[in-house]
Motif scaffolding. Structure first.
Motif, PDB file in Angstrom:
ATOM      1  N   LYS A   1       0.849  -1.181   0.000  1.00  0.00           N
ATOM      2  CA  LYS A   1       0.000   0.000   0.000  1.00  0.00           C
ATOM      3  C   LYS A   1       0.891   1.238   0.000  1.00  0.00           C
ATOM      4  O   LYS A   1       1.838   1.332   0.784  1.00  0.00           O
ATOM      5  N   VAL A   2       0.601   2.179  -0.881  1.00  0.00           N
ATOM      6  CA  VAL A   2       1.416   3.374  -1.026  1.00  0.00           C
ATOM      7  C   VAL A   2       0.923   4.461  -0.061  1.00  0.00           C
ATOM      8  O   VAL A   2      -0.280   4.714   0.041  1.00  0.00           O
ATOM      9  N   LEU A   3       1.850   5.097   0.632  1.00  0.00           N
ATOM     10  CA  LEU A   3       1.552   6.198   1.537  1.00  0.00           C
ATOM     11  C   LEU A   3       2.126   7.481   0.944  1.00  0.00           C
ATOM     12  O   LEU A   3       3.249   7.491   0.446  1.00  0.00           O
ATOM     13  N   LEU A   4       1.377   8.565   1.019  1.00  0.00           N
ATOM     14  CA  LEU A   4       1.792   9.837   0.424  1.00  0.00           C
ATOM     15  C   LEU A   4       1.431  10.982   1.350  1.00  0.00           C
ATOM     16  O   LEU A   4       0.329  11.041   1.886  1.00  0.00           O
ATOM     17  N   SER A   5       2.372  11.898   1.565  1.00  0.00           N
ATOM     18  CA  SER A   5       2.107  13.087   2.385  1.00  0.00           C
ATOM     19  C   SER A   5       2.894  14.261   1.826  1.00  0.00           C
ATOM     20  O   SER A   5       3.948  14.078   1.211  1.00  0.00           O
ATOM     21  N   THR A   6       2.378  15.480   2.052  1.00  0.00           N
ATOM     22  CA  THR A   6       3.026  16.696   1.570  1.00  0.00           C
ATOM     23  C   THR A   6       2.998  17.763   2.655  1.00  0.00           C
ATOM     24  O   THR A   6       1.997  17.904   3.352  1.00  0.00           O
ATOM     25  N   ASP A   7       4.092  18.486   2.809  1.00  0.00           N
ATOM     26  CA  ASP A   7       4.168  19.615   3.731  1.00  0.00           C
ATOM     27  C   ASP A   7       4.843  20.789   3.045  1.00  0.00           C
ATOM     28  O   ASP A   7       5.716  20.600   2.195  1.00  0.00           O
ATOM     29  N   MET A   8       4.458  21.991   3.445  1.00  0.00           N
ATOM     30  CA  MET A   8       5.060  23.205   2.909  1.00  0.00           C
ATOM     31  C   MET A   8       5.633  24.030   4.057  1.00  0.00           C
ATOM     32  O   MET A   8       5.004  24.162   5.114  1.00  0.00           O
ATOM     33  N   LEU A   9       6.825  24.568   3.858  1.00  0.00           N
ATOM     34  CA  LEU A   9       7.476  25.432   4.842  1.00  0.00           C
ATOM     35  C   LEU A   9       7.695  26.807   4.215  1.00  0.00           C
ATOM     36  O   LEU A   9       8.258  26.905   3.118  1.00  0.00           O
ATOM     37  N   LEU A  10       7.262  27.858   4.913  1.00  0.00           N
ATOM     38  CA  LEU A  10       7.341  29.217   4.397  1.00  0.00           C
ATOM     39  C   LEU A  10       8.228  30.069   5.286  1.00  0.00           C
ATOM     40  O   LEU A  10       8.078  30.072   6.515  1.00  0.00           O
ATOM     41  N   GLU A  11       9.136  30.814   4.655  1.00  0.00           N
ATOM     42  CA  GLU A  11       9.986  31.741   5.401  1.00  0.00           C
ATOM     43  C   GLU A  11       9.128  32.782   6.111  1.00  0.00           C
ATOM     44  O   GLU A  11       8.201  33.346   5.536  1.00  0.00           O
ATOM     45  N   GLY A  12       9.430  33.014   7.374  1.00  0.00           N
ATOM     46  CA  GLY A  12       8.684  33.973   8.154  1.00  0.00           C
ATOM     47  C   GLY A  12       7.474  33.393   8.859  1.00  0.00           C
ATOM     48  O   GLY A  12       6.928  34.002   9.783  1.00  0.00           O
ATOM     49  N   ILE A  13       7.046  32.199   8.436  1.00  0.00           N
ATOM     50  CA  ILE A  13       5.928  31.508   9.088  1.00  0.00           C
ATOM     51  C   ILE A  13       6.442  30.275   9.822  1.00  0.00           C
ATOM     52  O   ILE A  13       6.209  30.097  11.019  1.00  0.00           O
ATOM     53  N   HIS A  14       7.159  29.427   9.107  1.00  0.00           N
ATOM     54  CA  HIS A  14       7.643  28.167   9.680  1.00  0.00           C
ATOM     55  C   HIS A  14       9.121  28.198  10.067  1.00  0.00           C
ATOM     56  O   HIS A  14       9.576  27.318  10.792  1.00  0.00           O
ATOM     57  N   PHE A  15       9.860  29.164   9.565  1.00  0.00           N
ATOM     58  CA  PHE A  15      11.274  29.253   9.924  1.00  0.00           C
ATOM     59  C   PHE A  15      11.758  30.684   9.776  1.00  0.00           C
ATOM     60  O   PHE A  15      11.196  31.480   9.023  1.00  0.00           O
ATOM     61  N   ASP A  16      12.814  30.981  10.531  1.00  0.00           N
ATOM     62  CA  ASP A  16      13.422  32.311  10.561  1.00  0.00           C
ATOM     63  C   ASP A  16      14.887  32.138  10.188  1.00  0.00           C
ATOM     64  O   ASP A  16      15.659  31.520  10.914  1.00  0.00           O
ATOM     65  N   LEU A  17      15.273  32.684   9.050  1.00  0.00           N
ATOM     66  CA  LEU A  17      16.633  32.480   8.556  1.00  0.00           C
ATOM     67  C   LEU A  17      17.679  33.265   9.350  1.00  0.00           C
ATOM     68  O   LEU A  17      18.876  33.065   9.150  1.00  0.00           O
ATOM     69  N   SER A  18      17.244  34.117  10.265  1.00  0.00           N
ATOM     70  CA  SER A  18      18.222  34.833  11.084  1.00  0.00           C
ATOM     71  C   SER A  18      18.925  33.893  12.063  1.00  0.00           C
ATOM     72  O   SER A  18      20.027  34.194  12.520  1.00  0.00           O
ATOM     73  N   TYR A  19      18.314  32.765  12.393  1.00  0.00           N
ATOM     74  CA  TYR A  19      18.988  31.798  13.270  1.00  0.00           C
ATOM     75  C   TYR A  19      18.857  30.354  12.785  1.00  0.00           C
ATOM     76  O   TYR A  19      19.221  29.432  13.505  1.00  0.00           O
ATOM     77  N   THR A  20      18.341  30.142  11.589  1.00  0.00           N
ATOM     78  CA  THR A  20      18.212  28.791  11.053  1.00  0.00           C
ATOM     79  C   THR A  20      19.220  28.578   9.933  1.00  0.00           C
ATOM     80  O   THR A  20      19.053  29.126   8.832  1.00  0.00           O
ATOM     81  N   PRO A  21      20.285  27.812  10.142  1.00  0.00           N
ATOM     82  CA  PRO A  21      21.229  27.528   9.058  1.00  0.00           C
ATOM     83  C   PRO A  21      20.520  26.798   7.914  1.00  0.00           C
ATOM     84  O   PRO A  21      19.664  25.937   8.154  1.00  0.00           O
ATOM     85  N   LEU A  22      20.871  27.142   6.696  1.00  0.00           N
ATOM     86  CA  LEU A  22      20.195  26.552   5.542  1.00  0.00           C
ATOM     87  C   LEU A  22      20.375  25.040   5.476  1.00  0.00           C
ATOM     88  O   LEU A  22      19.457  24.314   5.061  1.00  0.00           O
TER      89      LEU A  22
END
Length: 347
Positions: free
Chosen positions: A50-71
């Motif tokens: 059985k195939v399982l499928l999931s999708t997530d989206m990450l947005l700058e300023g909503i889900h992460f802050d690049l001022s302290y999150t290394p790429l």
């Protein structure tokens, strides 16, 4: 981040040049990955599973802050939060696709760092990167990951199948990612007020890593399989323990008793929460982003689980009319409420 280095503008590559540059060294590991990057679609063979499928989206300023999150950490995390969804179905993740929207402020070297983290996560968890897309973005960095996996039909664990009397279990410890975020946000504010002050993160590695570099619990799925335990329901802890328990209770039409004293909280999480005048239990209940697995099992499986150091039995499932309850350390009973992450409120 790259201001003092010679960098390569993305406009010099173009979309297809960028895709080719980022994917030129991909090697497929799964026999089910018949065709990956390089054609109009990937070709996969799950051989009757059985195939399982999931999708997530990450947005700058909503889900992460690049001022302290290394790429590199961000790329790693983007994969892990998606693998966690497949693990939460008691399945095995095998392939991912990664799509990014990126603005002109990012040079090629920055995107390479992001993909370094993606590739490290794929290699560590034996997952093939088989496709994706790139496009320009005017709203900052956007990352969308889809993950595929498989499971035998009888092994799949859903949210709506918990039964009265089942034991409520969770892997690992909780609240660390939220407390780590509070620490990073504090240091960011101090830096903005005085850029000469260096961040003070000494001795806090564990909770910082819980926020910036989480790990999906594929090992717990494999452990349960090895000891012969099939969860009666399962979900991952992305929005806070309380929210996830209520998802299982609501979808299974059941109640629960959750015991505060049984909730696993790491000493560093506990002590740092207190430094911030936060209740460690509330951090565990409502913090989110721990990506541990919350699951229920039959009472007959207790002996198989009781000596597993990375699994805590934190309560049990009741009939719906008994309510959804948090039993405090002093024995007081409170209604269990969810106050976790809400993307539309930005809280």
């Amino acid at each position: 981040m790259f201001d003092n280095k010679e960098t390569t503008g993305l406009e010099n590559l173009g979309e297809f040049g960028l895709i080719g540059h980022l994917t030129k060294n991909i090697k497929l590991k799964h026999p089910g990955s018949l065709k990956g990057v390089g054609d109009d679609a990937a070709v996969l063979d799950f051989a009757g599973k059985k195939v399982l499928l999931s999708t997530d989206m990450l947005l700058e300023g909503i889900h992460f802050d690049l001022s302290y999150t290394p790429l590199k950490h961000l790329g790693y995390k983007a994969i892990q939060v998606n693998l966690s969804d497949i693990c939460a179905m008691n399945g095995t993740p095998t392939q991912v696709t990664v799509s990014i929207g990126v603005s002109s402020k990012f040079p090629l070297e920055a995107i390479e760092e992001l993909y370094d983290g993606i590739y490290i996560a794929c290699e560590k968890y034996n997952v093939d990167l088989v496709g994706g897309d790139t496009t320009s973005s005017r709203q900052g960095l956007v990352i969308s990951v889809s993950v595929l996996g498989y499971a035998d039909e009888q092994d799949i664990a859903y949210r709506n199948t918990a039964q009265e009397g089942d034991l409520l279990c969770v892997s690992g410890d909780l609240g660390g990612a939220y407390v780590g975020l509070q620490l990073l946000e504090r240091e960011k504010m101090i830096y903005l007020e005085n850029p000469k002050i260096q961040p003070d993160l000494e001795g806090k590695d564990y909770i910082i890593e819980r926020q910036l570099k989480p790990e999906s619990r594929k090992d717990i799925v494999e452990l349960l399989r090895a000891i012969g335990v099939k969860p009666t329901s399962m979900i991952d802890v992305s929005d806070g323990l309380a929210s996830e328990i209520l998802h299982i209770c609501n979808q299974s039409n059941k109640g629960c008793n959750l015991y505060e004293e049984k909730i696993p909280i790491d000493p560093m999480t506990y002590d740092t929460a207190r430094e911030f005048n936060l209740d460690p239990t509330i951090c565990a209940l409502s913090g989110g982003e721990d990506y541990e697995l919350l699951f229920t099992v039959k009472q007959s499986d207790y002996d198989k689980l009781k000596n597993q150091p990375d699994i805590s039995i934190i309560g049990h499932i009741t009939e719906a009319s008994a309510g959804r309850n948090l039993v405090s350390r002093t024995g007081n009973v409170h209604e269990l409420k969810a106050q976790g992450w809400n993307a539309f409120k930005g809280e």
